[in-house]
Design an enzyme around this catalytic site. Structure first.
Site, PDB file in Angstrom:
ATOM      1  N   SER A 151     179.387  30.866  22.724  1.00  0.00           N
ATOM      2  CA  SER A 151     180.013  29.961  23.932  1.00  0.00           C
ATOM      3  C   SER A 151     178.452  30.693  24.613  1.00  0.00           C
ATOM      4  CB  SER A 151     181.049  30.455  24.140  1.00  0.00           C
ATOM      5  OG  SER A 151     181.026  29.963  25.665  1.00  0.00           O
ATOM      6  N   TYR A 164     188.532  35.922  27.869  1.00  0.00           N
ATOM      7  CA  TYR A 164     187.064  34.440  26.597  1.00  0.00           C
ATOM      8  C   TYR A 164     186.394  34.999  27.393  1.00  0.00           C
ATOM      9  CZ  TYR A 164     185.604  30.078  25.056  1.00  0.00           C
ATOM     10  OH  TYR A 164     185.043  29.231  24.116  1.00  0.00           O
TER      11      TYR A 164
HETATM   12  P1  NAI Z   1     189.769  22.851  19.908  1.00  0.00           P
HETATM   13  O1  NAI Z   1     191.300  23.358  20.653  1.00  0.00           O
HETATM   14  O2  NAI Z   1     189.862  21.960  19.507  1.00  0.00           O
HETATM   15  O3  NAI Z   1     189.396  24.128  18.525  1.00  0.00           O
HETATM   16  C1  NAI Z   1     190.276  25.191  17.860  1.00  0.00           C
HETATM   17  C2  NAI Z   1     190.446  25.275  16.914  1.00  0.00           C
HETATM   18  O4  NAI Z   1     191.106  27.060  16.449  1.00  0.00           O
HETATM   19  C3  NAI Z   1     192.651  24.554  16.725  1.00  0.00           C
HETATM   20  O5  NAI Z   1     192.248  23.902  15.600  1.00  0.00           O
HETATM   21  C4  NAI Z   1     193.241  25.953  16.950  1.00  0.00           C
HETATM   22  O6  NAI Z   1     194.228  25.326  16.011  1.00  0.00           O
HETATM   23  C5  NAI Z   1     192.038  26.716  16.547  1.00  0.00           C
HETATM   24  N1  NAI Z   1     193.031  28.048  16.312  1.00  0.00           N
HETATM   25  C6  NAI Z   1     193.339  28.779  17.457  1.00  0.00           C
HETATM   26  N2  NAI Z   1     193.535  30.156  17.096  1.00  0.00           N
HETATM   27  C7  NAI Z   1     194.546  30.210  15.840  1.00  0.00           C
HETATM   28  C8  NAI Z   1     194.294  30.839  15.054  1.00  0.00           C
HETATM   29  N3  NAI Z   1     194.998  32.295  15.352  1.00  0.00           N
HETATM   30  N4  NAI Z   1     194.065  30.744  13.314  1.00  0.00           N
HETATM   31  C9  NAI Z   1     193.683  30.186  12.583  1.00  0.00           C
HETATM   32  N5  NAI Z   1     192.773  28.460  14.092  1.00  0.00           N
HETATM   33  C10 NAI Z   1     193.135  28.765  14.960  1.00  0.00           C
HETATM   34  O7  NAI Z   1     188.844  23.681  20.545  1.00  0.00           O
HETATM   35  P2  NAI Z   1     186.650  23.458  20.039  1.00  0.00           P
HETATM   36  O8  NAI Z   1     186.315  23.540  21.333  1.00  0.00           O
HETATM   37  O9  NAI Z   1     186.715  22.705  19.185  1.00  0.00           O
HETATM   38  O10 NAI Z   1     186.799  25.463  20.022  1.00  0.00           O
HETATM   39  C11 NAI Z   1     186.620  25.637  19.003  1.00  0.00           C
HETATM   40  C12 NAI Z   1     186.075  26.842  19.082  1.00  0.00           C
HETATM   41  O11 NAI Z   1     184.173  26.478  19.630  1.00  0.00           O
HETATM   42  C13 NAI Z   1     185.678  27.992  20.432  1.00  0.00           C
HETATM   43  O12 NAI Z   1     185.750  29.018  19.495  1.00  0.00           O
HETATM   44  C14 NAI Z   1     185.849  27.467  21.349  1.00  0.00           C
HETATM   45  O13 NAI Z   1     186.448  29.143  21.457  1.00  0.00           O
HETATM   46  C15 NAI Z   1     184.331  27.201  21.263  1.00  0.00           C
HETATM   47  N6  NAI Z   1     183.843  26.461  22.648  1.00  0.00           N
HETATM   48  C16 NAI Z   1     183.377  25.379  22.728  1.00  0.00           C
HETATM   49  C17 NAI Z   1     183.241  24.925  23.222  1.00  0.00           C
HETATM   50  C18 NAI Z   1     183.632  23.708  24.523  1.00  0.00           C
HETATM   51  O14 NAI Z   1     184.043  23.666  25.403  1.00  0.00           O
HETATM   52  N7  NAI Z   1     184.447  22.552  23.188  1.00  0.00           N
HETATM   53  C19 NAI Z   1     181.776  25.326  23.959  1.00  0.00           C
HETATM   54  C20 NAI Z   1     181.835  26.621  23.800  1.00  0.00           C
HETATM   55  C21 NAI Z   1     182.869  27.419  22.363  1.00  0.00           C
HETATM   56  C1  BGC Z   2     184.845  26.818  26.771  1.00  0.00           C
HETATM   57  C2  BGC Z   2     184.549  25.275  27.467  1.00  0.00           C
HETATM   58  C3  BGC Z   2     183.326  25.664  28.707  1.00  0.00           C
HETATM   59  C4  BGC Z   2     182.657  25.772  27.870  1.00  0.00           C
HETATM   60  C5  BGC Z   2     181.418  25.608  28.884  1.00  0.00           C
HETATM   61  C6  BGC Z   2     183.391  27.169  26.116  1.00  0.00           C
HETATM   62  O1  BGC Z   2     183.098  27.991  25.847  1.00  0.00           O
HETATM   63  O2  BGC Z   2     185.403  27.282  25.612  1.00  0.00           O
HETATM   64  O3  BGC Z   2     186.384  25.409  28.395  1.00  0.00           O
HETATM   65  O4  BGC Z   2     183.513  23.934  29.060  1.00  0.00           O
HETATM   66  O5  BGC Z   2     182.294  26.782  27.740  1.00  0.00           O
HETATM   67  O6  BGC Z   2     181.994  26.892  30.614  1.00  0.00           O
END
Ligand code: NAI
Ligand code: BGC
Length: 266
Positions: A151, A164
């Site tokens: 991130s 986080y």
């Molecule tokens: P999301 O909530 O759609 O995806 C996260 C996924 O991880 C979900 O499918 C959830 O079920 C799964 N998960 C959670 N705990 C788990 C576990 N214990 N075992 C297996 N799976 C598990 O959100 P998103 O945005 O797709 O997040 C994916 C990754 O991207 C995360 O690591 C998040 O920190 C990172 N990220 C997201 C950003 C954003 O703005 N959407 C920005 C920077 C990083």
């Molecule tokens: C976080 C988001 C956030 C983004 C930018 C990600 O790592 O999961 O919630 O919008 O960083 O701040």
């Protein structure tokens, strides 16, 4: 440009939704077999796999909690049973449990560290063991590619989200130390460090006009990111086009890292 991932296998954690799902679909569109991992949303994981198989690709769905060592071992064993070879692991699963620092409970701290940092350690360690054992194969110049979903908060401090930010800062050093240690085995390790991308994890930050206006103040490029922006970078890092890149955190954020407040002051 020749991506050439056809016939290789990728395992993407947390790929029933959001960025993981987009990466899984993107890699499958390049001809990769994909392991779709989910924690609790089986229907969404099945939908992702269905979308891949409908287009002629191969996918399996595996339930596993990435913070549990036994689950992670079983997931890699199921991958091996289905496809016999592994080329790319995207350690993507993650969550937030936000609270003001003085209000944050130990349970909230542990939950995020266990999934977002320890989960990456467990999945990357298993990946490295498999890649080392397999060695270099004819279809890639490296023995395997590890992609950590980090991130912008691996560098930008984040009030109200210390668990986080600490986890993602940890992922940065985990990734760099792994890259240093595994380069001699021809295993490449990199991180994707996204800014704000439109998914469920940050819905509150983009789902109303007011919230979106506030968010865009932090993004010089003037738009929120979409999951496909991340999938495109994931495909590049998975392929031999990025063969000389290891130990890098690539920030993909529309300029969020550029101190946007300084556009109006300083
Ligand atoms: P999301 O909530 O759609 O995806 C996260 C996924 O991880 C979900 O499918 C959830 O079920 C799964 N998960 C959670 N705990 C788990 C576990 N214990 N075992 C297996 N799976 C598990 O959100 P998103 O945005 O797709 O997040 C994916 C990754 O991207 C995360 O690591 C998040 O920190 C990172 N990220 C997201 C950003 C954003 O703005 N959407 C920005 C920077 C990083
Ligand atoms: C976080 C988001 C956030 C983004 C930018 C990600 O790592 O999961 O919630 O919008 O960083 O701040």
């Amino acid at each position: 440009m020749n991506i050439d991932l056809a016939g290789q296998t990728a395992l993407v954690t947390g790929s029933s939704t959001g960025l993981g799902r987009a990466c899984a679909l993107g890699l499958a569109a390049e001809g990769m077999n994909v392991v779709i991992n989910y924690h609790s949303s089986k229907d969404e994981a099945d939908d992702t796999a269905h979308e891949i198989t409908q287009r002629g690709g191969k996918a399996i769905v595996v339930q596993a909690d990435v913070s549990q060592e036994d689950d992670v071992s079983r997931m890699f064993a199921e991958c091996n049973e289905a496809f016999g070879h592994l080329d790319v692991v995207v350690a993507n699963a993650g969550l937030q449990a936000d609270a003001a620092f003085t209000e944050m409970t130990l349970a909230e701290w542990n939950r995020v560290i266990n999934v977002d940092l320890t989960g990456q350690f467990l999945c990357c360690r298993e990946a490295a063991r498999v890649f080392r054992k397999q060695g270099i194969h004819a279809h890639s110049t490296s023995a395997g590619k590890i992609i950590c979903m980090s991130s912008v908060h691996d560098e930008i401090p984040w009030a109200g989200h210390v668990n986080y930010a600490a986890a993602k800062g940890g992922v940065k050093m985990l990734m760099e130390s792994m890259a240093q240690e595994l380069a001699a085995d021809k295993i490449r390790v990199n991180a994707i460090s996204p800014g704000a991308i439109r998914t469920d994890i940050n819905k509150a930050a983009w789902s109303t006009e007011q919230a979106m206006d506030k968010l865009l103040q932090l993004i010089p490029y003037g738009r929120i990111g979409e999951s496909e922006d991340i999938a495109n970078l994931c495909i590049f890092l998975a392929s031999d086009l990025s063969d000389y890149i290891t130990g890098e955190s690539i920030h993909i954020d529309g300029g969020m890292m550029l101190y946007p407040g300084f556009r109006f002051g300083g």
